[in-house]
Design a protein around this motif. Structure first.
Motif, PDB file in Angstrom:
ATOM      1  N   GLY A  33       0.785  -1.232   0.000  1.00  0.00           N
ATOM      2  CA  GLY A  33       0.000   0.000   0.000  1.00  0.00           C
ATOM      3  C   GLY A  33       0.812   1.274   0.000  1.00  0.00           C
ATOM      4  N   ASP A  34       2.150   1.179   0.083  1.00  0.00           N
ATOM      5  CA  ASP A  34       2.983   2.382   0.129  1.00  0.00           C
ATOM      6  C   ASP A  34       3.048   3.104  -1.216  1.00  0.00           C
ATOM      7  OD1 ASP A  34       3.563   2.120   2.778  1.00  0.00           O
ATOM      8  OD2 ASP A  34       5.664   1.553   2.530  1.00  0.00           O
ATOM      9  N   LEU A  35       3.050   2.322  -2.292  1.00  0.00           N
ATOM     10  CA  LEU A  35       3.248   2.903  -3.620  1.00  0.00           C
ATOM     11  C   LEU A  35       1.922   3.208  -4.304  1.00  0.00           C
ATOM     12  CD1 LEU A  35       6.090   0.563  -4.915  1.00  0.00           C
ATOM     13  CD2 LEU A  35       6.316   2.845  -3.932  1.00  0.00           C
ATOM     14  N   GLN A  36       1.897   4.303  -5.064  1.00  0.00           N
ATOM     15  CA  GLN A  36       0.723   4.610  -5.872  1.00  0.00           C
ATOM     16  C   GLN A  36       0.798   3.826  -7.185  1.00  0.00           C
ATOM     17  OE1 GLN A  36       0.676   8.967  -6.179  1.00  0.00           O
ATOM     18  NE2 GLN A  36      -1.067   8.947  -4.775  1.00  0.00           N
ATOM     19  N   ASN A  37      -0.379   3.434  -7.686  1.00  0.00           N
ATOM     20  CA  ASN A  37      -0.441   2.664  -8.916  1.00  0.00           C
ATOM     21  C   ASN A  37      -1.385   3.335  -9.903  1.00  0.00           C
ATOM     22  OD1 ASN A  37       1.085   0.054  -8.103  1.00  0.00           O
ATOM     23  ND2 ASN A  37      -0.338   0.424  -6.429  1.00  0.00           N
ATOM     24  N   THR A  38      -1.078   3.209 -11.178  1.00  0.00           N
ATOM     25  CA  THR A  38      -1.839   3.870 -12.230  1.00  0.00           C
ATOM     26  C   THR A  38      -3.044   3.027 -12.640  1.00  0.00           C
ATOM     27  OG1 THR A  38       0.192   4.870 -13.075  1.00  0.00           O
ATOM     28  CG2 THR A  38      -1.701   4.827 -14.561  1.00  0.00           C
ATOM     29  N   LEU A  39      -4.172   3.697 -12.891  1.00  0.00           N
ATOM     30  CA  LEU A  39      -5.332   3.035 -13.475  1.00  0.00           C
ATOM     31  C   LEU A  39      -5.028   2.821 -14.955  1.00  0.00           C
ATOM     32  CD1 LEU A  39      -8.256   5.027 -11.814  1.00  0.00           C
ATOM     33  CD2 LEU A  39      -7.398   2.760 -11.197  1.00  0.00           C
TER      34      LEU A  39
ATOM     35  N   ARG B 114      -8.910   6.973 -16.304  1.00  0.00           N
ATOM     36  CA  ARG B 114      -7.735   6.272 -16.801  1.00  0.00           C
ATOM     37  C   ARG B 114      -6.489   7.158 -16.715  1.00  0.00           C
ATOM     38  NH1 ARG B 114      -8.313   4.544 -22.826  1.00  0.00           N
ATOM     39  NH2 ARG B 114      -8.196   6.820 -23.027  1.00  0.00           N
ATOM     40  N   GLY B 115      -5.388   6.568 -16.211  1.00  0.00           N
ATOM     41  CA  GLY B 115      -4.123   7.289 -16.090  1.00  0.00           C
ATOM     42  C   GLY B 115      -3.890   7.898 -14.732  1.00  0.00           C
ATOM     43  N   ASP B 116      -4.949   8.000 -13.910  1.00  0.00           N
ATOM     44  CA  ASP B 116      -4.770   8.535 -12.560  1.00  0.00           C
ATOM     45  C   ASP B 116      -4.034   7.550 -11.685  1.00  0.00           C
ATOM     46  OD1 ASP B 116      -6.021  10.890 -13.185  1.00  0.00           O
ATOM     47  OD2 ASP B 116      -7.943  10.358 -12.285  1.00  0.00           O
ATOM     48  N   LYS B 117      -3.365   8.075 -10.661  1.00  0.00           N
ATOM     49  CA  LYS B 117      -2.660   7.231  -9.698  1.00  0.00           C
ATOM     50  C   LYS B 117      -3.326   7.328  -8.341  1.00  0.00           C
ATOM     51  CE  LYS B 117       1.932   7.321 -11.837  1.00  0.00           C
ATOM     52  NZ  LYS B 117       3.375   7.554 -11.616  1.00  0.00           N
ATOM     53  N   LEU B 118      -3.387   6.191  -7.662  1.00  0.00           N
ATOM     54  CA  LEU B 118      -3.908   6.200  -6.293  1.00  0.00           C
ATOM     55  C   LEU B 118      -3.381   4.989  -5.550  1.00  0.00           C
ATOM     56  CD1 LEU B 118      -7.584   4.971  -6.131  1.00  0.00           C
ATOM     57  CD2 LEU B 118      -6.209   4.763  -8.188  1.00  0.00           C
TER      58      LEU B 118
END
Length: 204
Positions: free
Chosen positions: A86-92, A200-204
């Protein structure tokens, strides 16, 4: 990368600095763009609308299930330097078909979320035994179904479908250069249409 999803088959020499370790994990469990896509899209259907944050949280939950089955006795202490679940953000990412010739979602705005983590395994570990014990434990998780290998799939990773159509993937990689053993885990969502404000393309 082209937006598809596939998994790490090998790792380069790992820089023991924190920056280098983060790069390795990002490459192993987030970028992984070279072999086999796994987001489970096999027929043209309308992707459901889902809350992206809830999807992320479900991915984290599944990752934690896998981590709970990794014996603490086999985890190398250097794993403390790696990002935690959960530490890293991931792209949709844009959804793509699972196998060549399969149909993608009819709505080309559909996305999937891919979260993952990695740990270093002690060099004296019986890797084959670890993989078998982990596979057995995950196959006994309620609602999880082991996915059979597919022709032309070069990956040695093992995969499971959760009852809500998330795909859990586990692989153990041994570096020929350094002898280091890395266990990589990902939990990939099914295709969905993200609720605003995400797209699409957002990070969370």
């Amino acid at each position: 990368m082209n937006g598809g999803k596939s998994y790490l088959v090998g790792l380069n020499m790992i820089d023991r600095s924190v920056f280098g370790l983060v790069q390795v994990v990002m490459a192993g469990v987030l970028m992984a763009g070279c072999s086999v896509t796994v987001n489970p899209v096999t027929t043209p259907t309308e992707a459901p609308v889902m809350n992206a944050e809830a999807v992320r949280d479900r991915s984290i939950e599944l990752q934690e299930v896998v981590h709970s089955h990794i014996p603490e006795s086999v985890i190398d202490s250097s794993s403390e330097s790696l990002p935690k679940i959960g530490d890293l953000q991931n792209t949709l990412l844009t959804c793509q078909p699972m196998f060549p010739g399969a149909q993608a979602e009819v709505n080309d705005e559909s996305v999937y979320y891919d979260g993952g983590f990695a740990v270093f395994i002690k060099p004296d570990t019986d890797v084959e035994q670890l993989k078998e014990e982990l596979a057995s434990a995950l196959s006994n998780e309620q609602g999880w179904t082991a996915q059979e290998g597919h022709e032309g799939d070069p990956s040695s990773r093992r995969r499971w479908f959760a009852q809500d159509n998330f795909t859990v993937s586990v692989g153990v990689n041994e570096s020929a250069d350094t002898g280091e053993i890395t266990l990589n885990v990902s939990a990939v969502s099914p295709c969905f249409m993200p609720e605003p404000p995400y797209e699409r393309g957002d990070k969370l």
